[in-house]
Scaffold this motif. Sequence first.
Motif, PDB file in Angstrom:
ATOM      1  N   ALA A 155       0.832  -1.211   0.000  1.00  0.00           N
ATOM      2  CA  ALA A 155       0.000   0.000   0.000  1.00  0.00           C
ATOM      3  C   ALA A 155       0.864   1.258   0.000  1.00  0.00           C
ATOM      4  CB  ALA A 155      -0.938  -0.006   1.213  1.00  0.00           C
ATOM      5  N   ALA A 156       1.957   1.235   0.747  1.00  0.00           N
ATOM      6  CA  ALA A 156       2.848   2.403   0.794  1.00  0.00           C
ATOM      7  C   ALA A 156       3.478   2.661  -0.569  1.00  0.00           C
ATOM      8  CB  ALA A 156       3.930   2.200   1.852  1.00  0.00           C
ATOM      9  N   HIS A 157       3.904   1.611  -1.241  1.00  0.00           N
ATOM     10  CA  HIS A 157       4.496   1.803  -2.567  1.00  0.00           C
ATOM     11  C   HIS A 157       3.451   2.296  -3.573  1.00  0.00           C
ATOM     12  CE1 HIS A 157       7.882  -1.029  -1.264  1.00  0.00           C
ATOM     13  NE2 HIS A 157       8.387   0.177  -1.388  1.00  0.00           N
ATOM     14  N   GLN A 158       2.232   1.792  -3.475  1.00  0.00           N
ATOM     15  CA  GLN A 158       1.179   2.241  -4.378  1.00  0.00           C
ATOM     16  C   GLN A 158       0.803   3.696  -4.113  1.00  0.00           C
ATOM     17  OE1 GLN A 158      -1.694  -0.872  -3.559  1.00  0.00           O
ATOM     18  NE2 GLN A 158      -1.185  -1.945  -5.456  1.00  0.00           N
ATOM     19  N   GLU A 159       0.775   4.076  -2.843  1.00  0.00           N
ATOM     20  CA  GLU A 159       0.363   5.432  -2.469  1.00  0.00           C
ATOM     21  C   GLU A 159       1.454   6.470  -2.703  1.00  0.00           C
ATOM     22  OE1 GLU A 159      -2.212   8.384  -0.889  1.00  0.00           O
ATOM     23  OE2 GLU A 159      -2.676   6.299  -1.363  1.00  0.00           O
ATOM     24  N   TRP A 160       2.716   6.122  -2.402  1.00  0.00           N
ATOM     25  CA  TRP A 160       3.795   7.107  -2.374  1.00  0.00           C
ATOM     26  C   TRP A 160       4.893   6.883  -3.400  1.00  0.00           C
ATOM     27  CZ3 TRP A 160       2.344  11.095   0.364  1.00  0.00           C
ATOM     28  CH2 TRP A 160       1.427  10.902   1.393  1.00  0.00           C
ATOM     29  N   GLY A 161       4.843   5.783  -4.130  1.00  0.00           N
ATOM     30  CA  GLY A 161       5.891   5.520  -5.116  1.00  0.00           C
ATOM     31  C   GLY A 161       7.108   4.868  -4.471  1.00  0.00           C
ATOM     32  N   LYS A 162       8.253   5.138  -5.027  1.00  0.00           N
ATOM     33  CA  LYS A 162       9.468   4.464  -4.582  1.00  0.00           C
ATOM     34  C   LYS A 162       9.839   4.854  -3.155  1.00  0.00           C
ATOM     35  CE  LYS A 162      11.483   3.721  -9.067  1.00  0.00           C
ATOM     36  NZ  LYS A 162      12.630   3.931  -9.937  1.00  0.00           N
ATOM     37  N   GLY A 163      10.257   3.841  -2.428  1.00  0.00           N
ATOM     38  CA  GLY A 163      10.726   4.007  -1.066  1.00  0.00           C
ATOM     39  C   GLY A 163      11.441   2.736  -0.660  1.00  0.00           C
ATOM     40  N   VAL A 164      12.315   2.847   0.300  1.00  0.00           N
ATOM     41  CA  VAL A 164      13.098   1.713   0.771  1.00  0.00           C
ATOM     42  C   VAL A 164      12.619   1.328   2.167  1.00  0.00           C
ATOM     43  CG1 VAL A 164      15.410   0.924   1.384  1.00  0.00           C
ATOM     44  CG2 VAL A 164      15.096   2.445  -0.574  1.00  0.00           C
ATOM     45  N   PHE A 165      12.346   0.047   2.370  1.00  0.00           N
ATOM     46  CA  PHE A 165      12.058  -0.491   3.695  1.00  0.00           C
ATOM     47  C   PHE A 165      13.272  -1.294   4.147  1.00  0.00           C
ATOM     48  CE2 PHE A 165       7.698   0.103   2.253  1.00  0.00           C
ATOM     49  CZ  PHE A 165       7.074   0.570   3.398  1.00  0.00           C
ATOM     50  N   VAL A 166      13.709  -1.057   5.379  1.00  0.00           N
ATOM     51  CA  VAL A 166      14.782  -1.830   5.986  1.00  0.00           C
ATOM     52  C   VAL A 166      14.186  -2.510   7.206  1.00  0.00           C
ATOM     53  CG1 VAL A 166      17.038  -1.724   7.111  1.00  0.00           C
ATOM     54  CG2 VAL A 166      16.547  -0.236   5.161  1.00  0.00           C
ATOM     55  N   CYS A 167      14.337  -3.840   7.284  1.00  0.00           N
ATOM     56  CA  CYS A 167      13.704  -4.608   8.359  1.00  0.00           C
ATOM     57  C   CYS A 167      14.693  -5.558   9.022  1.00  0.00           C
ATOM     58  CB  CYS A 167      12.560  -5.450   7.816  1.00  0.00           C
ATOM     59  SG  CYS A 167      11.260  -4.550   7.000  1.00  0.00           S
ATOM     60  N   LYS A 168      14.471  -5.782  10.306  1.00  0.00           N
ATOM     61  CA  LYS A 168      15.150  -6.836  11.069  1.00  0.00           C
ATOM     62  C   LYS A 168      14.053  -7.702  11.672  1.00  0.00           C
ATOM     63  CE  LYS A 168      18.728  -3.637  12.555  1.00  0.00           C
ATOM     64  NZ  LYS A 168      19.273  -2.953  13.741  1.00  0.00           N
ATOM     65  N   PHE A 169      14.226  -8.998  11.611  1.00  0.00           N
ATOM     66  CA  PHE A 169      13.237  -9.942  12.117  1.00  0.00           C
ATOM     67  C   PHE A 169      13.840 -10.774  13.241  1.00  0.00           C
ATOM     68  CE2 PHE A 169      12.189  -8.986   7.768  1.00  0.00           C
ATOM     69  CZ  PHE A 169      10.816  -8.815   7.781  1.00  0.00           C
ATOM     70  N   ILE A 170      13.109 -10.868  14.364  1.00  0.00           N
ATOM     71  CA  ILE A 170      13.567 -11.678  15.493  1.00  0.00           C
ATOM     72  C   ILE A 170      12.456 -12.665  15.829  1.00  0.00           C
ATOM     73  CG2 ILE A 170      14.384 -11.703  17.867  1.00  0.00           C
ATOM     74  CD1 ILE A 170      15.154  -8.746  17.467  1.00  0.00           C
ATOM     75  N   PRO A 171      12.619 -13.944  15.457  1.00  0.00           N
ATOM     76  CA  PRO A 171      11.592 -14.921  15.817  1.00  0.00           C
ATOM     77  C   PRO A 171      11.547 -15.106  17.323  1.00  0.00           C
ATOM     78  CG  PRO A 171      13.482 -16.014  14.820  1.00  0.00           C
ATOM     79  CD  PRO A 171      13.730 -14.546  14.734  1.00  0.00           C
ATOM     80  N   GLY A 172      10.346 -15.336  17.828  1.00  0.00           N
ATOM     81  CA  GLY A 172      10.177 -15.492  19.261  1.00  0.00           C
ATOM     82  C   GLY A 172       9.782 -14.190  19.941  1.00  0.00           C
ATOM     83  N   GLY A 173       9.979 -13.076  19.260  1.00  0.00           N
ATOM     84  CA  GLY A 173       9.588 -11.789  19.806  1.00  0.00           C
ATOM     85  C   GLY A 173      10.563 -11.272  20.846  1.00  0.00           C
ATOM     86  N   VAL A 174      10.353 -10.041  21.258  1.00  0.00           N
ATOM     87  CA  VAL A 174      11.151  -9.403  22.314  1.00  0.00           C
ATOM     88  C   VAL A 174      10.222  -8.520  23.141  1.00  0.00           C
ATOM     89  CG1 VAL A 174      13.301  -9.360  20.973  1.00  0.00           C
ATOM     90  CG2 VAL A 174      11.770  -7.418  20.865  1.00  0.00           C
ATOM     91  N   ASN A 175      10.713  -8.104  24.286  1.00  0.00           N
ATOM     92  CA  ASN A 175       9.975  -7.168  25.135  1.00  0.00           C
ATOM     93  C   ASN A 175      10.253  -5.762  24.622  1.00  0.00           C
ATOM     94  OD1 ASN A 175       8.930  -5.529  27.082  1.00  0.00           O
ATOM     95  ND2 ASN A 175       9.969  -6.518  28.803  1.00  0.00           N
ATOM     96  N   LEU A 176       9.286  -5.134  24.012  1.00  0.00           N
ATOM     97  CA  LEU A 176       9.479  -3.799  23.459  1.00  0.00           C
ATOM     98  C   LEU A 176       9.620  -2.727  24.532  1.00  0.00           C
ATOM     99  CD1 LEU A 176       7.072  -3.777  20.377  1.00  0.00           C
ATOM    100  CD2 LEU A 176       9.502  -4.354  20.470  1.00  0.00           C
ATOM    101  N   ASP A 177       9.309  -3.068  25.775  1.00  0.00           N
ATOM    102  CA  ASP A 177       9.469  -2.113  26.864  1.00  0.00           C
ATOM    103  C   ASP A 177      10.853  -2.172  27.502  1.00  0.00           C
ATOM    104  OD1 ASP A 177       6.864  -1.087  26.666  1.00  0.00           O
ATOM    105  OD2 ASP A 177       6.081  -2.785  27.802  1.00  0.00           O
ATOM    106  N   HIS A 178      11.667  -3.124  27.100  1.00  0.00           N
ATOM    107  CA  HIS A 178      13.008  -3.274  27.670  1.00  0.00           C
ATOM    108  C   HIS A 178      13.886  -2.105  27.215  1.00  0.00           C
ATOM    109  CE1 HIS A 178      16.347  -5.416  29.421  1.00  0.00           C
ATOM    110  NE2 HIS A 178      17.058  -5.218  28.325  1.00  0.00           N
ATOM    111  N   SER A 179      14.612  -1.497  28.142  1.00  0.00           N
ATOM    112  CA  SER A 179      15.366  -0.289  27.807  1.00  0.00           C
ATOM    113  C   SER A 179      16.875  -0.460  27.864  1.00  0.00           C
ATOM    114  CB  SER A 179      14.957   0.852  28.744  1.00  0.00           C
ATOM    115  OG  SER A 179      15.275   0.527  30.075  1.00  0.00           O
ATOM    116  N   GLU A 180      17.386  -1.629  28.174  1.00  0.00           N
ATOM    117  CA  GLU A 180      18.838  -1.812  28.234  1.00  0.00           C
ATOM    118  C   GLU A 180      19.351  -2.517  27.008  1.00  0.00           C
ATOM    119  OE1 GLU A 180      20.046  -3.686  31.837  1.00  0.00           O
ATOM    120  OE2 GLU A 180      18.965  -2.250  33.039  1.00  0.00           O
TER     121      GLU A 180
END
Length: 86
Positions: free
Chosen positions: A61-86
């Motif tokens: 949808a983003a490419h259709q709406e806005w044209g060219k753009g780069v997505f950079v992703c990192k994937f961590i299976p199992g998930g992480v605690n997004l509230d962790h600050s260290e």
Amino acid sequence: MQLAVEISLYPLKDQYLLPIKWFIERLDAYPDIQRKTNGMSTQLCGDYDVIMALLATEMKAAHQEWGKGVFVCKFIPGGVNLDHSE
């Protein structure tokens, strides 16, 4: 299975903040995921299949709406605690 993803969108246009904010607002339409955003990226955590499906839908949808753009992703299976600050 849980999955955590760190994703950054780099729109190839001068007015780059509008597409980024648009993309993040669309992510908020998915109630079953957790989202945290900072000045450099957005982190998502949730069910593996839900996250992968929403990424396919919203990146397209983003490419259709806005044209060219780069997505950079990192994937961590199992998930992480997004509230962790260290």
